[in-house]
Design an enzyme around this catalytic site. Structure first.
Site, PDB file in Angstrom:
ATOM      1  N   TYR A  83      82.615  24.483  52.951  1.00  0.00           N
ATOM      2  CA  TYR A  83      82.764  23.151  53.543  1.00  0.00           C
ATOM      3  C   TYR A  83      83.286  23.207  54.972  1.00  0.00           C
ATOM      4  O   TYR A  83      84.273  23.888  55.271  1.00  0.00           O
ATOM      5  CB  TYR A  83      83.725  22.288  52.714  1.00  0.00           C
ATOM      6  CG  TYR A  83      84.246  21.104  53.510  1.00  0.00           C
ATOM      7  CD1 TYR A  83      83.368  20.083  53.907  1.00  0.00           C
ATOM      8  CD2 TYR A  83      85.578  21.027  53.913  1.00  0.00           C
ATOM      9  CE1 TYR A  83      83.815  19.022  54.684  1.00  0.00           C
ATOM     10  CE2 TYR A  83      86.036  19.967  54.689  1.00  0.00           C
ATOM     11  CZ  TYR A  83      85.150  18.971  55.076  1.00  0.00           C
ATOM     12  OH  TYR A  83      85.580  17.934  55.856  1.00  0.00           O
ATOM     13  N   CYS A  87      51.213  31.512  50.549  1.00  0.00           N
ATOM     14  CA  CYS A  87      52.096  30.348  50.719  1.00  0.00           C
ATOM     15  C   CYS A  87      52.017  29.787  52.141  1.00  0.00           C
ATOM     16  O   CYS A  87      52.342  28.627  52.378  1.00  0.00           O
ATOM     17  CB  CYS A  87      53.537  30.726  50.398  1.00  0.00           C
ATOM     18  SG  CYS A  87      53.660  31.762  48.943  1.00  0.00           S
ATOM     19  N   ALA A 112      50.543  40.300  45.902  1.00  0.00           N
ATOM     20  CA  ALA A 112      51.999  40.317  45.711  1.00  0.00           C
ATOM     21  C   ALA A 112      52.461  41.241  44.576  1.00  0.00           C
ATOM     22  O   ALA A 112      53.233  42.193  44.804  1.00  0.00           O
ATOM     23  CB  ALA A 112      52.485  38.888  45.465  1.00  0.00           C
TER      24      ALA A 112
HETATM   25  C1  FAD Z   1      48.206  27.565  49.123  1.00  0.00           C
HETATM   26  C2  FAD Z   1      49.249  28.256  48.293  1.00  0.00           C
HETATM   27  C3  FAD Z   1      50.582  28.027  48.551  1.00  0.00           C
HETATM   28  C4  FAD Z   1      51.559  28.654  47.786  1.00  0.00           C
HETATM   29  N1  FAD Z   1      52.870  28.413  48.065  1.00  0.00           N
HETATM   30  C5  FAD Z   1      53.825  29.042  47.356  1.00  0.00           C
HETATM   31  C6  FAD Z   1      55.191  28.857  47.664  1.00  0.00           C
HETATM   32  O1  FAD Z   1      55.538  28.101  48.596  1.00  0.00           O
HETATM   33  N2  FAD Z   1      56.131  29.510  46.934  1.00  0.00           N
HETATM   34  C7  FAD Z   1      55.773  30.367  45.920  1.00  0.00           C
HETATM   35  O2  FAD Z   1      56.658  30.978  45.289  1.00  0.00           O
HETATM   36  N3  FAD Z   1      54.466  30.579  45.608  1.00  0.00           N
HETATM   37  C8  FAD Z   1      53.500  29.938  46.293  1.00  0.00           C
HETATM   38  N4  FAD Z   1      52.168  30.169  45.994  1.00  0.00           N
HETATM   39  C9  FAD Z   1      51.832  31.038  44.855  1.00  0.00           C
HETATM   40  C10 FAD Z   1      51.791  32.509  45.236  1.00  0.00           C
HETATM   41  O3  FAD Z   1      50.983  32.701  46.345  1.00  0.00           O
HETATM   42  C11 FAD Z   1      51.285  33.295  44.041  1.00  0.00           C
HETATM   43  O4  FAD Z   1      52.158  33.090  42.973  1.00  0.00           O
HETATM   44  C12 FAD Z   1      51.176  34.784  44.319  1.00  0.00           C
HETATM   45  O5  FAD Z   1      50.249  35.060  45.324  1.00  0.00           O
HETATM   46  C13 FAD Z   1      50.756  35.531  43.058  1.00  0.00           C
HETATM   47  O6  FAD Z   1      50.637  36.874  43.338  1.00  0.00           O
HETATM   48  P1  FAD Z   1      49.777  37.817  42.392  1.00  0.00           P
HETATM   49  O7  FAD Z   1      49.795  39.160  43.009  1.00  0.00           O
HETATM   50  O8  FAD Z   1      50.206  37.663  40.984  1.00  0.00           O
HETATM   51  O9  FAD Z   1      48.307  37.196  42.423  1.00  0.00           O
HETATM   52  P2  FAD Z   1      47.315  36.983  43.648  1.00  0.00           P
HETATM   53  O10 FAD Z   1      48.045  36.750  44.890  1.00  0.00           O
HETATM   54  O11 FAD Z   1      46.327  35.967  43.197  1.00  0.00           O
HETATM   55  O12 FAD Z   1      46.592  38.403  43.770  1.00  0.00           O
HETATM   56  C14 FAD Z   1      45.724  38.876  42.782  1.00  0.00           C
HETATM   57  C15 FAD Z   1      44.676  39.757  43.445  1.00  0.00           C
HETATM   58  O13 FAD Z   1      43.868  40.319  42.433  1.00  0.00           O
HETATM   59  C16 FAD Z   1      42.513  40.340  42.885  1.00  0.00           C
HETATM   60  N5  FAD Z   1      41.659  40.367  41.685  1.00  0.00           N
HETATM   61  C17 FAD Z   1      41.498  39.389  40.763  1.00  0.00           C
HETATM   62  N6  FAD Z   1      40.662  39.792  39.785  1.00  0.00           N
HETATM   63  C18 FAD Z   1      40.288  41.067  40.101  1.00  0.00           C
HETATM   64  C19 FAD Z   1      39.448  42.017  39.468  1.00  0.00           C
HETATM   65  N7  FAD Z   1      38.827  41.754  38.331  1.00  0.00           N
HETATM   66  N8  FAD Z   1      39.284  43.227  40.073  1.00  0.00           N
HETATM   67  C20 FAD Z   1      39.925  43.518  41.235  1.00  0.00           C
HETATM   68  N9  FAD Z   1      40.732  42.651  41.872  1.00  0.00           N
HETATM   69  C21 FAD Z   1      40.928  41.440  41.304  1.00  0.00           C
HETATM   70  C22 FAD Z   1      42.384  39.049  43.677  1.00  0.00           C
HETATM   71  O14 FAD Z   1      41.309  39.140  44.597  1.00  0.00           O
HETATM   72  C23 FAD Z   1      43.743  38.968  44.353  1.00  0.00           C
HETATM   73  O15 FAD Z   1      43.746  39.544  45.633  1.00  0.00           O
HETATM   74  C24 FAD Z   1      51.160  29.553  46.741  1.00  0.00           C
HETATM   75  C25 FAD Z   1      49.818  29.786  46.494  1.00  0.00           C
HETATM   76  C26 FAD Z   1      48.856  29.154  47.249  1.00  0.00           C
HETATM   77  C27 FAD Z   1      47.398  29.419  46.962  1.00  0.00           C
END
Ligand code: FAD
Length: 444
Positions: free
Chosen positions: A424, A42, A10
């Site tokens: 409303y 999500c 994301a």
């Molecule tokens: C089951 C579930 C349901 C959810 N439901 C909701 C919801 O309804 N509403 C909402 O707002 N949020 C929800 N979330 C939260 C949301 O998915 C996360 O907040 C969002 O994905 C965060 O995005 P990000 O890019 O910061 O991190 P991530 O999506 O975690 O992406 C980080 C990426 O970095 C990669 N990475 C990590 N370390 C390294 C490294 N050292 N080298 C290279 N790559 C690396 C990982 O593999 C990963 O692909 C949910 C999460 C889950 C698990």
């Protein structure tokens, strides 16, 4: 200019898309340790519940799409293990081949997200306990469920735990939830969370409260879970007790981290090190109501922060205004939403506050299908400034929480809520929206 982004979901890819849109000639390398880019985590609980047919539906853009359509050098299986802020390089390992790599950058974004926390209970191993974060996690869970699991114990009563309880019930699996405190959904105040307890009871979800898990029994598959008070037979343990930012590889860079390991960022998503930005679940989130950096890892914030980090990296200054801490959850027949401070949070911050609570209907009572809506508003004692709100009900929760989130964003008072011109007609509302009814209760 060479932009390097660590993390292909994301936050990372929202930034990459901003950079490529604003500067089509930019040299962008994205490094992702897994094999999948840009997918909706999500949606994972709903794939397991069978509502969404496949995890493929959750993938917004593949690595190939980023490479071919957007000329982004999107690499998979590239895990970064070190950042050198002096030489301006990132290095790591190609996880399939074991080869090491090193890449230099002009501007770097850390968007590595967070990982589920797995406690070190006696007997816990990767065969008897599961977590849900990635598509491979969901596939593992699906596989074992299809082998005929009849009972699941979920440890942790937060958003993911509750969403999974609902989706496992959808597959006729018996569910038990174990929570170490005295109520589940503890982002809400206890009085509001009781509506979620009622819902769990109505749908035969067993809630075990005030118990600490100490052990998982069964080697290749869970047979029982042990707490400090009891032992419970089960076929599968799902652990959902919170997440930790993926920032361990930054320890020797001197980058400033919050106590929980989240990278401290300013309003431009800049870290304490020059030309290094951070966004999403690995970073801090400025909380508008608390007026301080906070950590509420959500997809909405990750996308927003990533987009703004991308803009700032290419020199188009845009500030991240902050979060109000808004979230919503569907649990069985009800939706539960919160924005701003709970009563619990106001107490912790020692803000003098008052609350008002009402039960109303989501639309005109005389129009068919009206259902109860429970509303709690928290406001500052001296000037009636709105501090937070919680709403639980079958319908109409989402639109009201978003009005209240907007009100918090603009620092509105309880009286301001009364003055809002809200929509409303009988199928949608009463002449006084329930949140205005709550506000009027205060002024009366
Ligand atoms: C089951 C579930 C349901 C959810 N439901 C909701 C919801 O309804 N509403 C909402 O707002 N949020 C929800 N979330 C939260 C949301 O998915 C996360 O907040 C969002 O994905 C965060 O995005 P990000 O890019 O910061 O991190 P991530 O999506 O975690 O992406 C980080 C990426 O970095 C990669 N990475 C990590 N370390 C390294 C490294 N050292 N080298 C290279 N790559 C690396 C990982 O593999 C990963 O692909 C949910 C999460 C889950 C698990």
């Amino acid at each position: 200019m060479k932009y390097v982004i660590i993390g292909g979901d994301a936050a990372g890819m929202s930034a990459a898309m901003q950079i490529t849109r604003k500067d089509p000639y930019a040299d962008i390398v994205t490094l992702e340790k897994g094999g999948i880019y840009s997918y909706g985590q999500c949606g994972l609980p709903y794939v397991i519940g069978g509502l969404i047919e496949s995890t493929d539906k959750l993938i917004a853009r593949s690595a190939e799409t980023f490479r071919e359509r957007y000329a982004i050098d999107a690499r998979v299986h590239h895990e970064v293990t070190k950042v050198d802020p002096v030489k301006k390089t990132v290095s790591g390992v190609q996880t399939l081949t074991g080869e090491s790599f090193s890449i230099d950058y002009d501007k770097l974004l850390i968007a590595t997200g967070a990982s589920p926390y797995m406690p070190s209970w006696k007997g816990i191993n990767k065969h008897n306990s599961y977590c849900l974060k990635t598509i491979p996690d969901a596939k593992r869970l699906q596989e074992v469920i299809e082998q005929g699991i009849r009972h699941v114990t979920i440890v942790g009563g937060g958003y993911i735990g509750l969403e999974m309880a609902e989706n496992l019930k959808r597959r006729n699996i018996k569910v038990r939830m174990i929570q170490r405190s005295d109520y589940v959904a503890n982002m809400f105040d206890k009085d509001m969370a009781m509506h979620i307890h009622e819902e769990a009871k109505k749908h035969d979800i067993e809630l075990i409260l005030n118990e600490n898990v100490t052990e998982v029994k069964g080697k290749d598959r869970a047979t029982a879970i042990v707490t400090d008070k009891n032992e419970y037979p089960t076929d599968l343990v799902l652990v959902s007790v919170g997440v930790r930012p993926n920032t361990g590889f930054l320890i020797d860079t001197g980058i400033e981290l919050k106590q929980n390991g989240a990278i401290l960022v300013n309003e431009y998503l800049e870290t304490s090190l020059e030309d290094i930005y951070a966004a999403g679940d690995c970073a801090t989130h400025y909380h508008i109501v608390k007026k301080q950096q906070d950590y509420i890892p959500l997809g909405t914030t990750a996308n927003k922060q990533g987009r703004l980090a991308g803009m700032n990296m290419i020199g188009k200054k845009r500030t991240f205004k902050g979060i109000t801490g808004t979230s919503i959850l569907q649990f069985m027949d009800v939706s539960a939403a919160i924005t701003g401070l709970s009563e619990k949070a106001a107490k912790e911050l020692e803000i003098p506050y008052q609350c008002v609570q009402i039960q109303s209907k989501d639309h005109a009572g005389y129009y068919p299908g009206a259902s109860p809506l429970h509303i709690k508003l928290i406001y500052q004692k001296e000037d009636f400034l709105l501090l937070g709100a919680q709403i639980i009900g079958e319908k109409g929760v989402d639109k009201r929480i978003d009005v209240l989130s907007t009100a918090l964003f603009h620092e509105m008072s309880i009286e301001d809520l009364e003055d809002l011109d809200l929509s409303y007609a009988p199928p949608f509302n009463g002449v006084w929206d329930p949140l205005q009814q709550a506000a009027r209760r205060v002024s009366n």
